[in-house]
Design a protein around this motif. Structure first.
Motif, PDB file in Angstrom:
ATOM      1  N   GLY A   1      -3.757   1.636  -3.215  1.00 53.90           N
ATOM      2  CA  GLY A   1      -3.777   3.040  -2.847  1.00 53.90           C
ATOM      3  C   GLY A   1      -3.726   3.949  -4.066  1.00 53.90           C
ATOM      4  O   GLY A   1      -3.457   3.516  -5.190  1.00 53.90           O
TER       5      GLY A   1
ATOM      6  N   THR B   1      -3.758   7.689   1.807  1.00 49.42           N
ATOM      7  CA  THR B   1      -4.432   6.633   2.567  1.00 49.42           C
ATOM      8  C   THR B   1      -4.040   6.746   4.027  1.00 49.42           C
ATOM      9  O   THR B   1      -2.851   6.740   4.350  1.00 49.42           O
ATOM     10  N   ASP B   2      -5.012   6.862   4.909  1.00 55.55           N
ATOM     11  CA  ASP B   2      -4.761   6.854   6.348  1.00 55.55           C
ATOM     12  C   ASP B   2      -4.399   5.421   6.744  1.00 55.55           C
ATOM     13  O   ASP B   2      -5.137   4.483   6.440  1.00 55.55           O
ATOM     14  N   TYR B   3      -3.259   5.262   7.423  1.00 56.18           N
ATOM     15  CA  TYR B   3      -2.817   3.915   7.790  1.00 56.18           C
ATOM     16  C   TYR B   3      -3.863   3.182   8.615  1.00 56.18           C
ATOM     17  O   TYR B   3      -3.942   1.945   8.603  1.00 56.18           O
TER      18      TYR B   3
ATOM     19  N   VAL C   1       0.900   6.008   2.161  1.00 53.77           N
ATOM     20  CA  VAL C   1       0.176   5.828   3.424  1.00 53.77           C
ATOM     21  C   VAL C   1       0.709   6.840   4.440  1.00 53.77           C
ATOM     22  O   VAL C   1       1.925   6.940   4.649  1.00 53.77           O
TER      23      VAL C   1
ATOM     24  N   VAL D   1      -6.079   0.851   6.711  1.00 52.51           N
ATOM     25  CA  VAL D   1      -5.453  -0.445   6.425  1.00 52.51           C
ATOM     26  C   VAL D   1      -5.564  -1.343   7.652  1.00 52.51           C
ATOM     27  O   VAL D   1      -5.943  -2.518   7.559  1.00 52.51           O
TER      28      VAL D   1
ATOM     29  N   VAL E   1       0.878  -1.170   0.000  1.00 53.01           N
ATOM     30  CA  VAL E   1       0.000   0.000   0.000  1.00 53.01           C
ATOM     31  C   VAL E   1       0.913   1.216   0.000  1.00 53.01           C
ATOM     32  O   VAL E   1       1.745   1.359   0.901  1.00 53.01           O
TER      33      VAL E   1
ATOM     34  N   GLY F   1       0.239  11.941   1.669  1.00 53.20           N
ATOM     35  CA  GLY F   1      -0.513  10.766   2.102  1.00 53.20           C
ATOM     36  C   GLY F   1      -1.906  10.764   1.507  1.00 53.20           C
ATOM     37  O   GLY F   1      -2.648  11.736   1.661  1.00 53.20           O
TER      38      GLY F   1
ATOM     39  N   ALA G   1       4.416  10.623   3.897  1.00 53.11           N
ATOM     40  CA  ALA G   1       3.800   9.341   3.562  1.00 53.11           C
ATOM     41  C   ALA G   1       4.839   8.283   3.202  1.00 53.11           C
ATOM     42  O   ALA G   1       5.998   8.575   2.937  1.00 53.11           O
TER      43      ALA G   1
END
Length: 452
Positions: free
Chosen positions: A394, A413-415, A154, A418, A151, A411, A377
């Motif tokens: 992502g 995608t917020d970790y 992130v 996931v 991913v 960033g 990120a």
């Protein structure tokens, strides 16, 4: 700083030294959060965390130690738990995802890193945009077979560039709240009664701050050094166990429960068989830790969550070329250790999900010292039987000047999204309101498949 333990508690047979002796740094590097050894690096920091200070003092340590001065905290894992064993590999120091999974197809990449970037012809191409660093060649077969996924881009809500603060925020996973517990602790707290080996920190005497909270955990350097100091024979050990159980049977619950659980944990770990697989792994602490994790999974020891640390990723200077140097050596170790873990477990990987996390990535462009300063990120590597591998997940934001976040990868995608998907699809979690408070409602990325 020496650690002190109450004298009525167990002590462990002398194993390794209290903390790892770090190799000389090739550039200024700092002590990463959770590390037992503090080494100054020149990175501006907020100072040691409360948890690291308490850990160094042995405050709250339970009844055993894996090596001199190593604290051990003991948990109790739901006997009916049927989800994956979750392995969180923390790449401490600020892992550079743009080296590991290089966007060689992005037209800005080569210009940003003329000396330290991965050349397109050397990358192990994953798709039209991304290629693995050549030192991660051991992972390419896993990617091709669908066991490894990535991913990219992130990030987290924290804008801190302090290693300690950013990692604590990542392991707390509750931005905008006053919660001081960690997301691993909160995850375990939703599962009812736990067994002594449900929560483990392997390879380090100091627990991840993700375990901060009321649910205790076992911390150990290795299974082999997590032993009782004193008895040398089975008869002597049985007598010691009986004496310790009697000793702790009448004390206050807060003390007696810890002592009894510690005796149980020592005996359980002693019974974990050694498959003789250490030769599969690269030499070093990461190989030692993952080998022990595989032993515990194979033994079906009741493990639910394991935290493992890999440090020395803070490469402000002297990162090296794609074919030699600091980054190349570290990625070789990482790739070989992960590949060995998958090979060691074989079909048992169907019940394991491993994910890497780091407090932040590095800036997109190299600095004047041939290194990379703190960024934002990052790339997350994911491995396991339920991982939707063979893909880079992502949304890629690009590396053009207007696409960067203050010179760093933005960033997208917020970790925590996931983490949430893994917990719900692979670890049987229901509502995540208690575990990841305030998590925005977004569509899953599809990084893992639901368990059957």
């Amino acid at each position: 700083m020496p650690q002190h333990h109450p004298q009525h508690l167990l002590r462990a047979r002398r194993g390794r030294a209290p903390g790892p002796v770090p190799a000389p740094r090739r550039s200024g590097d700092d002590a990463t959060a959770g590390s037992a050894t503090a080494t100054a690096c020149g990175c501006p920091e907020d100072g040691p965390t409360r948890r690291s200070v308490l850990g160094a003092l042995g405050v709250g340590a339970l009844a055993a130690a894996a090596g001199t001065g190593t604290s051990t905290r003991v948990a109790m894992a739901a006997p009916g738990y049927t989800g994956d064993v979750l392995v969180v590999l923390s790449l401490r120091g600020g892992f550079d995802g743009l080296s590991a999974v290089a966007p060689v197809g992005d037209p800005a990449y080569a210009a940003l890193r003329p000396d330290i970037g991965v050349p397109g012809q050397a990358a192990l191409m994953l798709d039209r945009t991304f290629g693995l660093h050549p030192s991660l060649r051991a992972l390419k077969p896993l990617y091709d077979s669908g066991q490894l996924g990535v991913v990219h881009a992130v990030g987290q809500a924290s804008r801190s560039r302090s290693h300690f603060s950013a990692m604590e925020e990542m392991e707390r996973a509750a931005p905008g709240t006053s919660l001081r517990t960690g997301w691993l602790d909160r995850t375990l707290g939703t599962r009812g009664q736990l067994s002594p080996l449900a929560a483990l920190q392997v390879g380090s005497p100091i627990a991840s701050s993700g375990f901060a909270g009321p649910v205790p955990e076992v911390t150990m350097r290795t299974i082999g050094t997590f032993v009782m100091d004193g008895p040398d024979t089975d008869v002597e050990r049985a007598r010691w166990n009986q004496a310790l159980r009697t000793l702790h049977g009448e004390g206050p619950r807060t003390v007696s429960a810890a002592g009894l659980a510690a005796v149980d944990a020592v005996e359980r770990l002693r019974a974990v068989p050694d498959a003789g697989a250490r030769g599969l792994y690269p030499t070093g602490e990461l190989g030692d830790a993952l080998c022990d994790v595989a032993r515990l999974v194979r033994a079906r020891a009741g493990v639910q969550v394991v935290a493992v640390d890999s440090g020395d990723w803070d490469m402000h200077a002297g990162l090296g070329r794609h074919d030699r140097g600091w980054m190349s050596e570290k990625l070789t170790e990482l790739g070989n250790a992960l590949a060995a873990f998958a090979r060691d477990l074989g079909p048992l990987m169907s019940g394991v999900t491993l994910m890497t996390l780091s407090e932040f990535g590095r800036r997109a462009g190299q600095n004047g010292s041939g290194g990379l300063d703190h960024g934002h990120a990052n790339a997350v590597l994911m491995m396991g039987g339920g991982v939707v591998g063979g893909r880079v997940h992502g949304r890629w934001p690009g590396l053009g000047g207007s696409q960067l976040d203050d010179g760093a990868l933005a960033g997208t995608t917020d970790y925590r999204t996931v983490v949430a998907e893994v917990l719900q699809k692979r670890c049987g979690a229901g509502s995540l309101a208690e575990v990841l408070p305030g998590l925005p409602s977004v569509a899953p990325l599809g990084v893992v498949r639901a368990r059957a």
